[in-house]
Design an enzyme around this catalytic site. Structure first.
Site, PDB file in Angstrom:
ATOM      1  N   CYS A  46       2.266  -2.059  15.692  1.00 27.02           N
ATOM      2  CA  CYS A  46       2.503  -1.645  14.141  1.00 27.02           C
ATOM      3  C   CYS A  46       1.352  -3.202  13.675  1.00 27.02           C
ATOM      4  O   CYS A  46       1.920  -4.001  13.758  1.00 27.02           O
ATOM      5  CB  CYS A  46       3.647  -1.812  13.960  1.00 27.02           C
ATOM      6  SG  CYS A  46       3.855  -1.434  11.451  1.00 27.02           S
TER       7      CYS A  46
ATOM      8  N   CYS B 119      -0.746   5.872   9.962  1.00 23.95           N
ATOM      9  CA  CYS B 119       1.380   5.521  10.206  1.00 23.95           C
ATOM     10  C   CYS B 119       0.407   3.624  10.612  1.00 23.95           C
ATOM     11  O   CYS B 119      -0.575   3.340  11.583  1.00 23.95           O
ATOM     12  CB  CYS B 119       1.756   6.321  11.530  1.00 23.95           C
ATOM     13  SG  CYS B 119       2.472   7.743  10.268  1.00 23.95           S
TER      14      CYS B 119
ATOM     15  N   CYS C 253       6.297  -6.624   6.655  1.00 24.35           N
ATOM     16  CA  CYS C 253       8.185  -5.849   7.319  1.00 24.35           C
ATOM     17  C   CYS C 253       8.908  -7.031   8.086  1.00 24.35           C
ATOM     18  O   CYS C 253       8.580  -7.963   8.679  1.00 24.35           O
ATOM     19  CB  CYS C 253       7.774  -5.194   7.788  1.00 24.35           C
ATOM     20  SG  CYS C 253       9.213  -4.081   9.147  1.00 24.35           S
TER      21      CYS C 253
ATOM     22  N   CYS D  16       6.914  -4.699  16.093  1.00 22.09           N
ATOM     23  CA  CYS D  16       6.931  -3.510  16.663  1.00 22.09           C
ATOM     24  C   CYS D  16       5.969  -4.197  16.614  1.00 22.09           C
ATOM     25  O   CYS D  16       4.445  -4.312  16.049  1.00 22.09           O
ATOM     26  CB  CYS D  16       6.682  -2.183  15.585  1.00 22.09           C
ATOM     27  SG  CYS D  16       8.971  -2.015  15.378  1.00 22.09           S
TER      28      CYS D  16
ATOM     29  N   GLU E 246       0.731  -1.154  -0.242  1.00 20.31           N
ATOM     30  CA  GLU E 246       0.608   0.273  -0.424  1.00 20.31           C
ATOM     31  C   GLU E 246       0.961   1.162   0.214  1.00 20.31           C
ATOM     32  O   GLU E 246       2.069   0.772   0.598  1.00 20.31           O
ATOM     33  CB  GLU E 246      -1.341  -0.416   1.428  1.00 20.31           C
ATOM     34  CG  GLU E 246      -1.632  -1.013   1.331  1.00 20.31           C
ATOM     35  CD  GLU E 246      -2.774  -1.380   2.674  1.00 20.31           C
ATOM     36  OE1 GLU E 246      -4.107  -1.684   2.230  1.00 20.31           O
ATOM     37  OE2 GLU E 246      -2.176  -0.537   3.725  1.00 20.31           O
TER      38      GLU E 246
ATOM     39  N   CYS F 212       3.874   8.890   0.397  1.00 22.46           N
ATOM     40  CA  CYS F 212       4.263   8.024   1.879  1.00 22.46           C
ATOM     41  C   CYS F 212       4.234   6.131   1.143  1.00 22.46           C
ATOM     42  O   CYS F 212       3.342   5.937   1.073  1.00 22.46           O
ATOM     43  CB  CYS F 212       2.872   7.469   3.068  1.00 22.46           C
ATOM     44  SG  CYS F 212       3.780   6.390   4.089  1.00 22.46           S
TER      45      CYS F 212
END
Ligand code: SAH
Length: 347
Positions: free
Chosen positions: A121, A339, A114, A118, A94, A107
């Site tokens: 997230c 975010c 990933c 975290c 995305e 962004c």
């Protein structure tokens, strides 16, 4: 047959020039094709109108032009646009267009999923499936630039590497993409308008400093106390704050570029006075700025945005210590574009 062909955009300009020389053509032809691929974003060889049919057929026999497709687009009530981008192998990432009064910011993602873990997230839950290639990063920017012109009547002005993935875990491809984005043969954007955001990979921060890169650096700090940071960002066990700090000191000494720390304040996690004190101490070794980000809930309520009082304590204490602090409001929350919310939910 198609699979045996090479993605032509994996070639450097030199390699493309060499290809033509080997084929008995002029090296200059390489420059022409390179321009079609990067500054004109050609999706097929047939679009290359100043290249002869014979040469185009030759290219077609050797290469493919992989390109992304914007699979779906969602628009937020605040003007933010989120693209689900389909890659040549069917995987999806995305990217987001964030318009404000003075700028429009892309962004972009650097990995499918990933590498990091975290806890707060949504992307971390996808795990890392693969790194994006330079052209796949570049194409996200091109797609968003088009949308910016179409919906906001202005070209894209800024880029942040704050989408899916950890850019410094895909270092070479991210740097190659930035090279294309900033070079006159690509998009010609100023590197000063690009921010690479990292959770903090010390070795790579030093490497970037050695290479004297010109873009800006943001570090997702969230806590300046190892015990707390390791709890919410478990990889901190491997890259403790002492190493991060040393790498950032090195970065500043080499680049003289101020560092931005991204920081979310959560209730019961990092909302104590001693958390702020640790942050102030961490900010002292190099000129820095703290960007307080609003938390975007991703699920069950394990993490909650801290109280107004806690936020004000951060702001007041940081300012009293002459540290610049900004508070960033979330954008595109209603379409899961804020975010930490990028998780291919609609796929
Ligand atoms: N891996 C890179 C870039 C992607 S994350 C990095 O860590 O910097 C982009 C920013 O969003 C980071 O600062 C990250 O800490 C923050 N973030 C992640 N999840 C979030 C959430 N749920 N709410 C608010 N910010 C979040």
């Amino acid at each position: 047959m198609k699979d045996s062909k090479k993605d032509i955009r994996a070639l450097t300009k030199e390699q493309l020039r060499d290809f033509f020389v080997k084929e008995g053509d002029k090296a200059f032809r390489g420059n022409q094709v390179y321009e079609w691929l990067w500054s004109k974003s050609a999706h097929s060889f047939d679009e290359m109108t100043n290249i002869s049919k014979e040469t185009r057929d030759k290219l077609d026999a050797h290469f493919v032009i992989n390109h992304i497709e914007v699979d779906s687009m969602q628009k937020s009530s605040d003007g933010t646009i989120k693209n689900a981008v389909k890659l040549h192998d069917g995987l999806v990432v995305e990217s987001v267009l964030i318009p404000t009064e003075n700028r429009t910011t892309a962004c972009v993602s650097s990995q499918v999923g990933c590498s990091l873990d975290c806890k707060f997230c949504a992307t971390a839950r996808l795990k890392r499936m693969r790194n994006l290639n330079p052209d796949e990063i570049f194409d996200q920017v091109v797609a968003i630039d088009k949308e910016s012109r179409l919906y906001h009547n202005k070209p894209l002005s800024n880029i942040v590497f704050m989408g899916m993935g950890e850019p410094l875990m895909n270092y070479n491809n991210v740097l190659k993409a930035i090279d294309k984005i900033t070079s006159p043969e690509g998009l010609g954007m100023s590197p000063k308008r690009i921010v690479v955001s990292t959770s903090g990979v010390p070795k790579m921060i030093k490497k970037m400093a050695d290479e004297e890169v010109k873009f800006k650096l943001a570090v997702s700090l969230h806590s300046a106390i190892d015990e707390v940071r390791s709890k919410i960002m478990p990889f901190n066990e491997n890259f403790p704050l002492k190493d991060l700090r040393e790498a950032l000191e090195y970065w500043y000494a080499k680049t003289k570029n101020r560092i931005t720390y991204e920081y979310v304040v959560w209730r019961g996690i990092n909302d104590r006075k001693k958390d702020v004190e640790a942050l102030i101490d961490f900010c002292k070794f190099a000129p820095s700025k703290v960007n307080l980000i609003e938390y975007n809930p991703i699920d069950d309520g394990e993490f909650q945005q801290a109280s107004e009082e806690a936020l004000n304590m951060y702001i007041n204490m940081l300012e009293a210590n002459n540290i610049t602090v900004t508070v960033r409001r979330s954008r595109g929350k209603d379409i899961d574009a804020a975010c930490g919310q990028l998780a291919n939910k609609n796929q």
